[in-house]
Design an enzyme around this catalytic site. Structure first.
Site, PDB file in Angstrom:
ATOM      1  CB  SER A 104      46.854  -2.288  21.520  1.00  0.00           C
ATOM      2  OG  SER A 104      46.159  -2.074  22.710  1.00  0.00           O
ATOM      3  CD1 TRP A 121      47.371  -3.402  30.042  1.00  0.00           C
ATOM      4  CD2 TRP A 121      46.890  -2.338  28.126  1.00  0.00           C
ATOM      5  NE1 TRP A 121      48.526  -3.282  29.315  1.00  0.00           N
ATOM      6  CE2 TRP A 121      48.264  -2.640  28.142  1.00  0.00           C
ATOM      7  CE3 TRP A 121      46.363  -1.696  27.009  1.00  0.00           C
ATOM      8  CZ2 TRP A 121      49.122  -2.304  27.096  1.00  0.00           C
ATOM      9  CZ3 TRP A 121      47.215  -1.346  25.968  1.00  0.00           C
ATOM     10  CH2 TRP A 121      48.574  -1.655  26.014  1.00  0.00           C
ATOM     11  CB  CYS A 172      48.055   3.420  24.114  1.00  0.00           C
ATOM     12  SG  CYS A 172      47.899   1.623  24.145  1.00  0.00           S
ATOM     13  CG  ASP A 191      43.938   0.763  23.403  1.00  0.00           C
ATOM     14  OD1 ASP A 191      43.119   0.031  23.986  1.00  0.00           O
ATOM     15  OD2 ASP A 191      44.786   0.317  22.604  1.00  0.00           O
TER      16      ASP A 191
HETATM   17  P1  FAD Z   1      48.082 -13.673  33.078  1.00  0.00           P
HETATM   18  O1  FAD Z   1      48.199 -15.134  33.216  1.00  0.00           O
HETATM   19  O2  FAD Z   1      46.761 -13.102  32.768  1.00  0.00           O
HETATM   20  O3  FAD Z   1      48.697 -13.013  34.360  1.00  0.00           O
HETATM   21  C1  FAD Z   1      48.634 -11.622  34.527  1.00  0.00           C
HETATM   22  C2  FAD Z   1      48.278 -11.367  35.972  1.00  0.00           C
HETATM   23  O4  FAD Z   1      49.386 -11.726  36.789  1.00  0.00           O
HETATM   24  C3  FAD Z   1      48.027  -9.900  36.285  1.00  0.00           C
HETATM   25  O5  FAD Z   1      46.692  -9.549  36.028  1.00  0.00           O
HETATM   26  C4  FAD Z   1      48.373  -9.831  37.742  1.00  0.00           C
HETATM   27  O6  FAD Z   1      47.270 -10.233  38.500  1.00  0.00           O
HETATM   28  C5  FAD Z   1      49.443 -10.887  37.899  1.00  0.00           C
HETATM   29  N1  FAD Z   1      50.774 -10.276  37.942  1.00  0.00           N
HETATM   30  C6  FAD Z   1      51.515  -9.829  36.909  1.00  0.00           C
HETATM   31  N2  FAD Z   1      52.684  -9.346  37.339  1.00  0.00           N
HETATM   32  C7  FAD Z   1      52.666  -9.496  38.686  1.00  0.00           C
HETATM   33  C8  FAD Z   1      53.584  -9.192  39.711  1.00  0.00           C
HETATM   34  N3  FAD Z   1      54.764  -8.619  39.449  1.00  0.00           N
HETATM   35  N4  FAD Z   1      53.233  -9.493  40.982  1.00  0.00           N
HETATM   36  C9  FAD Z   1      52.051 -10.065  41.271  1.00  0.00           C
HETATM   37  N5  FAD Z   1      51.139 -10.376  40.339  1.00  0.00           N
HETATM   38  C10 FAD Z   1      51.448 -10.086  39.074  1.00  0.00           C
HETATM   39  N6  FAD Z   1      49.545  -6.275  26.983  1.00  0.00           N
HETATM   40  C11 FAD Z   1      50.652  -6.093  26.220  1.00  0.00           C
HETATM   41  O7  FAD Z   1      51.740  -6.580  26.596  1.00  0.00           O
HETATM   42  N7  FAD Z   1      50.601  -5.436  25.014  1.00  0.00           N
HETATM   43  C12 FAD Z   1      49.451  -4.885  24.543  1.00  0.00           C
HETATM   44  O8  FAD Z   1      49.442  -4.316  23.449  1.00  0.00           O
HETATM   45  C13 FAD Z   1      48.262  -5.035  25.340  1.00  0.00           C
HETATM   46  N8  FAD Z   1      47.096  -4.524  24.922  1.00  0.00           N
HETATM   47  C14 FAD Z   1      45.972  -4.652  25.698  1.00  0.00           C
HETATM   48  C15 FAD Z   1      44.780  -4.102  25.260  1.00  0.00           C
HETATM   49  C16 FAD Z   1      43.644  -4.246  26.020  1.00  0.00           C
HETATM   50  C17 FAD Z   1      42.347  -3.629  25.542  1.00  0.00           C
HETATM   51  C18 FAD Z   1      43.689  -4.966  27.246  1.00  0.00           C
HETATM   52  C19 FAD Z   1      42.461  -5.137  28.093  1.00  0.00           C
HETATM   53  C20 FAD Z   1      44.862  -5.522  27.681  1.00  0.00           C
HETATM   54  C21 FAD Z   1      46.026  -5.378  26.910  1.00  0.00           C
HETATM   55  N9  FAD Z   1      47.234  -5.958  27.331  1.00  0.00           N
HETATM   56  C22 FAD Z   1      48.360  -5.765  26.557  1.00  0.00           C
HETATM   57  C23 FAD Z   1      47.318  -6.829  28.521  1.00  0.00           C
HETATM   58  C24 FAD Z   1      47.079  -8.299  28.077  1.00  0.00           C
HETATM   59  O9  FAD Z   1      45.724  -8.463  27.683  1.00  0.00           O
HETATM   60  C25 FAD Z   1      47.362  -9.333  29.168  1.00  0.00           C
HETATM   61  O10 FAD Z   1      46.682  -8.952  30.335  1.00  0.00           O
HETATM   62  C26 FAD Z   1      48.828  -9.499  29.493  1.00  0.00           C
HETATM   63  O11 FAD Z   1      49.567  -9.837  28.333  1.00  0.00           O
HETATM   64  C27 FAD Z   1      49.041 -10.619  30.531  1.00  0.00           C
HETATM   65  O12 FAD Z   1      48.460 -11.793  30.036  1.00  0.00           O
HETATM   66  P2  FAD Z   1      49.017 -13.240  30.430  1.00  0.00           P
HETATM   67  O13 FAD Z   1      47.989 -14.242  30.060  1.00  0.00           O
HETATM   68  O14 FAD Z   1      50.405 -13.431  29.903  1.00  0.00           O
HETATM   69  O15 FAD Z   1      49.148 -13.138  31.993  1.00  0.00           O
END
Ligand code: FAD
Ligand code: 2AM
Length: 536
Positions: free
Chosen positions: A317, A535, A488, A533
């Site tokens: 976001s 997630w 949000c 908004d």
């Molecule tokens: P990934 O490699 O995708 O890993 C995340 C995954 O790790 C999780 O889905 C979960 O399965 C696993 N995981 C995480 N923690 C643990 C745990 N403690 N134990 C076990 N499994 C775990 N994020 C923000 O920080 N700021 C925002 O403003 C924001 N806005 C968003 C808006 C929208 C519309 C959406 C859909 C998501 C938003 N997100 C936001 C979330 C963001 O898109 C990512 O999902 C997040 O940053 C993680 O991405 P990554 O690639 O670093 O982690």
């Protein structure tokens, strides 16, 4: 997202629907998530509508819930689905499972391919990241410079970063409330480790070519490319592998015990499901960890590349307003990092990559492929309209943009309505992000702050507790003053709790019944006066 076996091209063309639908035999499986209000609504609608239009349902509608275990839902449904299909179409099943590869491997020697024709991380068009051409979108992202990348937490062991992306040369426009999508790169240590575990030469150039020549999807990702590029840019290597991948891995085990274990996890038995839950889900084992812990399993890397899902961009976001920052887009992101029960440290792909890419003096600015996605999360058209914003943690992100926008309007002589913000975090002195900015806004009369520091006292205090005490104000804004209400952040618990408080407020302060209160919120939603908004 839904699976449907056959939908005629003319679907949607009224005149032809009747006769065509009568010939159609169909089955629908919906991929949804129960934390969202309209859980699998498209699949449910499609299944019902096709029947109404005269098509024949071959097997009952399946619904997958990604909040629980979508894989499990699908496998359980699939087990009964195949016999039903065989019966309906008079097909005799041998009962034996045949594993067929969808893509065939072609390796390219140095003499049969020009370096210029090898994909190096582009999403679709060759050289699109070297020769940038607008318009920018999911298939043609803009390579934005990271101009600012700083830590927002003042203490504690977690990290939340503020990142500014320069979009000045992109012709991309955004509005407060939009999302920015970021294409990440996988951790190079994990990529190297996969190379070691599979014994592959990561610099080898290869193509995977669809064996179905009529398929519109010729390759699973841009080809030709190197294994290193495929593992870094094109496939998810840190997601937890689905059971169909484990089933394929069985074929590459030499040890009988390893074979049995993987096979069991790929079956629909209670024992298999329990093992998958403990060995994969609870232990958070990705493909690297599986190959480490099932040592006799040595799949060829090209088959792994075919099996692993495509690396997806992550959405954020936008935490800025174009009125104040027309040339940059701001991101506020918690860096994902956690210790697993096997003692490993798992890191989020995108947030870890972003956190590692800080501008350094004397070096070119780091760049990241991004695109902007328009959202429905919008400020009221009239700046005088009062607003209530509820955004604990990184849920604050879009509200920083909203506050900038409304402060800008006020500084330019416009009348601006009340801005009421509910923000929560664990500790005032650790993760109270943008504290100085928020307090300055408060001093200037640009916001009324309501803060919940959940872990600063014995009893937890959440934004929901504060909201419950402010029902009069809440009703005044949404019931009497035509105001807008925004949530949000966390979809799973927080957003649901907040919605329940709003429902309660409408009943208690607005004198509505439970059913009327639900209708009231629906109406607010349809008028864009209640927006989420969220997630998970
Ligand atoms: P990934 O490699 O995708 O890993 C995340 C995954 O790790 C999780 O889905 C979960 O399965 C696993 N995981 C995480 N923690 C643990 C745990 N403690 N134990 C076990 N499994 C775990 N994020 C923000 O920080 N700021 C925002 O403003 C924001 N806005 C968003 C808006 C929208 C519309 C959406 C859909 C998501 C938003 N997100 C936001 C979330 C963001 O898109 C990512 O999902 C997040 O940053 C993680 O991405 P990554 O690639 O670093 O982690
Ligand atoms: P906790 O981690 O101490 O439980 C941002 O994540 C803040 O939201 C944290 O202070 C977190 O508190 C809090 N939080 C957790 N669950 C919540 C909920 N259901 N409603 C509101 N805030 C919540």
């Amino acid at each position: 997202m839904n699976f449907i076996i056959k939908v005629p091209r003319i679907f949607g063309c009224r005149r032809l629907l009747g006769p065509t639908m009568r010939k159609l035999r169909y089955v629908v499986f919906g991929l949804g998530n129960k934390t969202y209000e309209h859980y699998n609504a498209v699949a449910i609608y499609l299944d019902k509508r096709l029947e109404e239009l005269g098509a024949t349902r071959v097997f009952e509608l399946g619904l997958g819930d990604d909040d629980a275990n979508i894989e499990d839902d699908f496998i359980t449904w699939k087990e009964k689905f195949w016999p039903a299909v065989c019966e309906k179409f008079n097909i005799e099943s041998t009962g034996e499972e045949e594993l067929i590869r969808q893509f065939r491997l072609v390796t390219h020697g140095p003499d049969d391919i020009q370096p210029n024709n090898i994909f190096t991380g582009e999403i679709a068009r060759l050289h699109s990241l070297q020769v940038q051409r607008p318009p920018y979108d999911a298939k043609n992202p803009f390579l934005a410079q990271i101009t600012v990348n700083r830590e927002l937490h003042k203490g504690g062991d977690r990290s939340c970063i503020h990142v500014e992306l320069d979009i000045s040369d992109s012709k991309m426009r955004y509005e407060a409330g939009d999302h920015v999508a970021v294409y990440p790169i996988n951790d190079s240590n994990l990529v190297d480790r996969l190379g070691q575990l599979t014994g592959a030469n990561l610099d080898e150039i290869f193509s995977l070519i669809n064996t179905d020549q009529e398929s519109s999807k010729k390759h699973p990702f841009p080809c030709p490319t190197s294994y290193r590029t495929a593992l870094s840019h094109y496939v998810e290597i840190t997601a937890l592998p689905r059971t169909h991948i484990l089933r394929e891995l069985v074929e590459y085990c030499t040890d009988e015990e390893d074979k049995k274990k993987l096979m069991l996890m790929a079956t629909n038995s209670q024992e298999g499901k329990a093992l998958y839950q403990s060995f994969i889900v609870e232990a958070c084992r990705n493909i690297v960890h599986i190959l480490e812990d099932v040592p006799s399993c040595k799949p060829p890397l090209d088959h792994l590349c075919e099996l692993l899902p495509r690396l997806q961009p992550r959405y954020y976001s936008i935490s800025s307003s174009p009125k104040m920052y027309p040339e940059t887009v701001h991101i506020t992101a918690v860096v994902v990092q956690y210790k697993t029960p096997t003692g490993r440290v798992n890191k989020g792909v995108t947030t870890t990559w972003l956190a590692d890419n800080k501008p350094e003096p004397g070096k070119p600015l780091p760049r990241v492929p991004v695109f902007i996605r328009k959202s429905q999360f919008r400020l009221p058209l009239q700046s005088q309209t009062p607003i209530i914003m509820v955004g604990p943690g990184t849920g604050l992100a879009p509200f920083r943009g909203f506050l900038q926008e409304r402060a800008f309007a006020r500084a330019n002589g416009k009348e601006v309505g009340d801005n009421v913000l509910y923000f929560g975090c664990r500790h005032r002195d650790q993760d109270y992000i943008y504290q100085e900015e928020l307090e300055k806004y408060e001093q200037n009369g640009d916001v009324k702050l309501n803060l919940a520091f959940s872990r600063d006292q014995k009893e937890k205090v959440y934004v929901t507790h504060l909201l419950e005490k402010d029902m009069d104000l809440l009703w005044d804004v949404i019931g009497n003053r035509n105001g807008h209400f925004y949530i949000c952040g966390d979809a799973k618990n927080m957003a649901v709790d907040v919605r329940n408080i709003v429902l309660k407020t409408i009943q208690l302060k607005g004198g509505r019944t439970e059913a009327e209160a639900a209708q009231f919120i629906k109406k607010l939603e349809s008028m864009k006066k209640y927006s989420a908004d969220v997630w998970s």
